[in-house]
Design a protein around this motif. Structure first.
Motif, mmCIF file in Angstrom:
data_model
loop_
_atom_site.group_PDB
_atom_site.id
_atom_site.type_symbol
_atom_site.label_atom_id
_atom_site.label_comp_id
_atom_site.label_asym_id
_atom_site.label_seq_id
_atom_site.Cartn_x
_atom_site.Cartn_y
_atom_site.Cartn_z
ATOM 1 N N ARG A 7 2.659 -11.592 -3.088
ATOM 2 C CA ARG A 7 3.438 -10.433 -3.524
ATOM 3 C C ARG A 7 3.214 -9.236 -2.606
ATOM 4 O O ARG A 7 4.133 -8.456 -2.359
ATOM 5 C CB ARG A 7 3.061 -10.041 -4.953
ATOM 6 N N GLN A 8 1.994 -9.087 -2.112
ATOM 7 C CA GLN A 8 1.705 -7.955 -1.227
ATOM 8 C C GLN A 8 2.527 -8.028 0.059
ATOM 9 O O GLN A 8 2.876 -7.006 0.642
ATOM 10 C CB GLN A 8 0.210 -7.934 -0.896
ATOM 11 N N LEU A 9 2.834 -9.258 0.481
ATOM 12 C CA LEU A 9 3.599 -9.439 1.710
ATOM 13 C C LEU A 9 5.102 -9.357 1.481
ATOM 14 O O LEU A 9 5.828 -8.775 2.293
ATOM 15 C CB LEU A 9 3.251 -10.803 2.338
ATOM 16 N N ILE A 10 5.568 -9.931 0.384
ATOM 17 C CA ILE A 10 7.018 -10.067 0.212
ATOM 18 C C ILE A 10 7.650 -8.945 -0.597
ATOM 19 O O ILE A 10 8.861 -8.718 -0.484
ATOM 20 C CB ILE A 10 7.375 -11.422 -0.438
ATOM 21 N N ASP A 11 6.868 -8.222 -1.401
ATOM 22 C CA ASP A 11 7.475 -7.196 -2.253
ATOM 23 C C ASP A 11 8.153 -6.068 -1.465
ATOM 24 O O ASP A 11 9.256 -5.653 -1.830
ATOM 25 C CB ASP A 11 6.434 -6.618 -3.224
ATOM 26 N N PRO A 12 7.528 -5.528 -0.400
ATOM 27 C CA PRO A 12 8.208 -4.432 0.316
ATOM 28 C C PRO A 12 9.594 -4.814 0.857
ATOM 29 O O PRO A 12 10.572 -4.094 0.596
ATOM 30 C CB PRO A 12 7.220 -4.080 1.430
ATOM 31 N N PRO A 13 9.750 -5.954 1.587
ATOM 32 C CA PRO A 13 11.100 -6.299 2.039
ATOM 33 C C PRO A 13 12.039 -6.668 0.894
ATOM 34 O O PRO A 13 13.239 -6.362 0.944
ATOM 35 C CB PRO A 13 10.885 -7.481 2.987
ATOM 36 N N LEU A 14 11.509 -7.318 -0.154
ATOM 37 C CA LEU A 14 12.356 -7.653 -1.295
ATOM 38 C C LEU A 14 12.870 -6.396 -1.984
ATOM 39 O O LEU A 14 14.048 -6.322 -2.377
ATOM 40 C CB LEU A 14 11.584 -8.519 -2.299
ATOM 41 N N ASN A 15 12.006 -5.403 -2.151
ATOM 42 C CA ASN A 15 12.429 -4.154 -2.789
ATOM 43 C C ASN A 15 13.502 -3.446 -1.968
ATOM 44 O O ASN A 15 14.456 -2.871 -2.520
ATOM 45 C CB ASN A 15 11.231 -3.231 -3.004
#
Length: 202
Positions: A7-15
């Motif tokens: 989640r720490q890796l994918i949340d910023p681009p997903l958001n």
């Protein structure tokens, strides 16, 4: 086990993508249903023996599964949205093993049945734990902001996606991989029940 790190890796681009979709009028529930449709298309391709092609909608469905929450955070989170998301996830998780059984019932039937039983048990322990946590007012955001309480375990969403990818890449090893992953699912559920007994038995 790996979800909090993923989640720490994918949340910023997903958001970022979620805000873009929300600005274009996409709804979180709509993205959930698109993701489910893609996941079921992947299952159909697996059942037809098109394992390589199945990787495309499978990965796209998991992208949509991450994006629906991002769209919801950019607009408005609802209890129904969280409910629809978990229902769609469970259908997807069951459809992929079932597709391998349909493809080759003789070779994959017993292992597929064991795997589906382990998913059923693990899913029940997960949802039951979420109910107890909700009654006690417990919250967690280790796996990101969720509508339901997400208890961690040996196997979570990240491990399951990797497992499905391995099944598609090495389809002839479905049975041993299913026996192994199913055993770990049973272990995850048992550990979660023991944790619930320790925390919620008063």
């Amino acid at each position: 086990m790996l979800d909090r790190y993923a989640r720490q890796l994918i949340d910023p681009p997903l958001n970022l993508m979620g805000r873009g979709l929300a600005a274009r009028g996409c709804s979180a529930d709509g993205v959930t249903l698109v993701g489910l449709t893609l996941g079921l298309c992947a299952a159909l391709l697996i059942a037809l023996g098109q394992f390589g092609w199945a990787l495309v909608p499978l990965l796209a469905s998991r992208l949509a599964d991450g994006l629906d929450g991002a769209v919801a955070r950019a607009t408005q989170k609802t209890d129904f949205g969280g409910y629809l998301d978990i229902a769609a996830d469970f259908l997807f998780y069951g459809a992929i093993p079932m597709a391998f059984v349909f493809y080759d019932p003789a070779a994959n039937g017993a292992a597929g049945a064991f795997l589906l039983a382990s998913f059923y048990f693990n899913g029940t322990s997960f949802l039951g734990y979420a109910i107890l946590a909700e009654k006690r007012g417990h919250k967690t955001d280790l796996q990101g902001q969720k509508t339901l309480y997400y208890s961690n375990g040996l196997l979570e969403g990240t491990e399951t996606i990797v497992f499905f990818l391995l099944l598609c890449l090495f389809e002839t090893f479905f049975a041993p991989l299913a026996w192994l992953f199913g055993s770990l699912c049973f272990a995850t559920a048992i550990l979660r029940i023991l944790a619930a007994k320790r925390i919620y038995s008063d």
